[in-house]
Design a protein around this motif. Sequence first.
Motif, short mmCIF file in Angstrom:
data_model
loop_
_atom_site.label_atom_id
_atom_site.label_comp_id
_atom_site.label_asym_id
_atom_site.label_seq_id
_atom_site.Cartn_x
_atom_site.Cartn_y
_atom_site.Cartn_z
N LYS A 1 6.18 3.06 17.22
CA LYS A 1 7.17 1.74 16.76
C LYS A 1 6.02 0.61 16.49
O LYS A 1 6.51 -0.18 15.59
CB LYS A 1 7.99 1.62 18.08
CG LYS A 1 9.09 2.57 18.18
CD LYS A 1 10.13 1.96 19.18
CE LYS A 1 11.10 3.03 19.47
NZ LYS A 1 12.19 2.84 20.40
N GLU B 1 3.20 -1.93 9.90
CA GLU B 1 2.92 -1.11 8.69
C GLU B 1 1.46 -0.22 8.47
O GLU B 1 0.97 -0.24 7.36
CB GLU B 1 3.25 -2.12 7.55
CG GLU B 1 4.78 -2.57 7.46
CD GLU B 1 4.89 -3.31 6.38
OE1 GLU B 1 4.02 -3.60 5.26
OE2 GLU B 1 5.84 -4.07 6.04
N GLU B 2 1.06 0.22 9.41
CA GLU B 2 -0.05 1.04 9.65
C GLU B 2 0.09 2.24 8.99
O GLU B 2 1.25 2.98 9.24
CB GLU B 2 -0.56 1.15 11.37
CG GLU B 2 -0.84 0.00 11.62
CD GLU B 2 -0.98 -0.30 13.29
OE1 GLU B 2 -1.56 -1.20 13.73
OE2 GLU B 2 -0.71 0.93 13.80
N GLN B 3 -1.04 2.59 8.33
CA GLN B 3 -0.87 4.05 7.63
C GLN B 3 -2.37 4.66 7.65
O GLN B 3 -3.26 3.94 7.73
CB GLN B 3 -0.54 3.89 5.99
CG GLN B 3 1.01 3.38 5.92
CD GLN B 3 1.19 3.35 4.58
OE1 GLN B 3 1.63 4.38 3.89
NE2 GLN B 3 1.30 2.11 3.96
N GLU C 1 6.15 11.93 15.90
CA GLU C 1 6.84 10.57 15.83
C GLU C 1 5.98 9.32 15.44
O GLU C 1 5.18 9.25 16.19
CB GLU C 1 7.63 10.30 17.03
CG GLU C 1 8.75 9.28 16.90
CD GLU C 1 9.67 9.32 18.13
OE1 GLU C 1 10.15 8.13 18.57
OE2 GLU C 1 9.81 10.27 18.91
N TYR C 2 6.29 8.50 14.70
CA TYR C 2 5.80 7.19 14.10
C TYR C 2 5.79 6.16 15.26
O TYR C 2 7.05 5.93 15.81
CB TYR C 2 6.25 6.74 12.99
CG TYR C 2 5.17 6.30 11.75
CD1 TYR C 2 5.31 7.04 10.74
CD2 TYR C 2 4.38 5.09 12.05
CE1 TYR C 2 4.18 6.45 9.84
CE2 TYR C 2 3.55 4.70 11.24
CZ TYR C 2 3.31 5.53 10.04
OH TYR C 2 2.63 5.18 9.12
N TRP D 1 -0.51 9.90 8.09
CA TRP D 1 0.80 8.83 8.54
C TRP D 1 0.78 7.98 7.19
O TRP D 1 0.00 7.40 6.78
CB TRP D 1 0.18 7.70 9.45
CG TRP D 1 0.09 8.79 10.98
CD1 TRP D 1 -1.17 9.06 11.41
CD2 TRP D 1 0.99 8.90 11.64
NE1 TRP D 1 -1.01 9.61 12.45
CE2 TRP D 1 0.20 9.57 12.98
CE3 TRP D 1 2.26 8.99 11.89
CZ2 TRP D 1 0.85 10.10 14.03
CZ3 TRP D 1 2.95 9.27 13.09
CH2 TRP D 1 1.98 9.80 14.17
N SER D 2 2.24 7.97 6.61
CA SER D 2 2.47 7.20 5.72
C SER D 2 3.74 6.54 5.46
O SER D 2 4.88 7.38 6.01
CB SER D 2 2.20 7.87 4.09
OG SER D 2 3.21 8.78 3.93
N LEU D 3 4.06 5.42 5.20
CA LEU D 3 5.57 4.80 5.17
C LEU D 3 6.13 4.98 3.84
O LEU D 3 5.56 5.28 2.67
CB LEU D 3 5.40 3.24 5.53
CG LEU D 3 4.63 3.14 6.83
CD1 LEU D 3 4.38 1.43 6.99
CD2 LEU D 3 5.92 3.43 8.03
N SER E 1 3.36 0.75 15.39
CA SER E 1 2.45 1.16 14.10
C SER E 1 3.70 0.96 12.95
O SER E 1 3.13 0.40 11.92
CB SER E 1 2.09 2.58 14.01
OG SER E 1 1.10 2.57 15.01
N LEU E 2 4.74 1.18 13.18
CA LEU E 2 5.80 0.87 12.10
C LEU E 2 5.97 -0.51 11.84
O LEU E 2 5.98 -0.83 10.53
CB LEU E 2 7.12 1.67 12.48
CG LEU E 2 7.53 3.05 12.33
CD1 LEU E 2 8.76 3.34 13.18
CD2 LEU E 2 7.53 3.29 10.84
N LEU E 3 6.09 -1.41 12.88
CA LEU E 3 6.10 -2.83 12.80
C LEU E 3 5.04 -3.41 11.95
O LEU E 3 5.17 -4.27 11.15
CB LEU E 3 6.52 -3.41 14.04
CG LEU E 3 7.60 -2.98 14.95
CD1 LEU E 3 7.87 -3.55 16.18
CD2 LEU E 3 8.95 -3.66 13.97
#
Length: 110
Positions: free
Chosen positions: A38, A44-46, A35-36, A108-110, A40-42
């Motif tokens: 949160k 925009e870490e990849q 699960e990404y 990990w990619s957005l 890291s999502l905010l």
Amino acid sequence: MNKRLIGFIAASLVSSAAFASEVPATFDAKKCKAEYPKASLLNEEQGAVTMSFLVSAAGDVMDSKVEKSSGYKNLDKAAIKAISACKFKPGTKDGAVAQTWTKVDYVWSL
């Protein structure tokens, strides 16, 4: 000793060594997703993380380590945690089920 006999002995030793191989453990990547995080999502870490897992003969993770970081601790930790919880198909040594190390890349990619 003649050359043919020496060649046969050398070929026999090489083919015997081929049987002394190790096959690393595997897992079904479709059933085992991280699960990404949160934060890291905010942010925009990849990135991609390369990990190693010591898998028991029963298919359980006994140890893990990050070989190459994604560049973000949250992503590395989340990948280790998720893959460590997966059930692996055990690896083999010399054709028998055994404890083995296996490498896993997680992107990990957005």
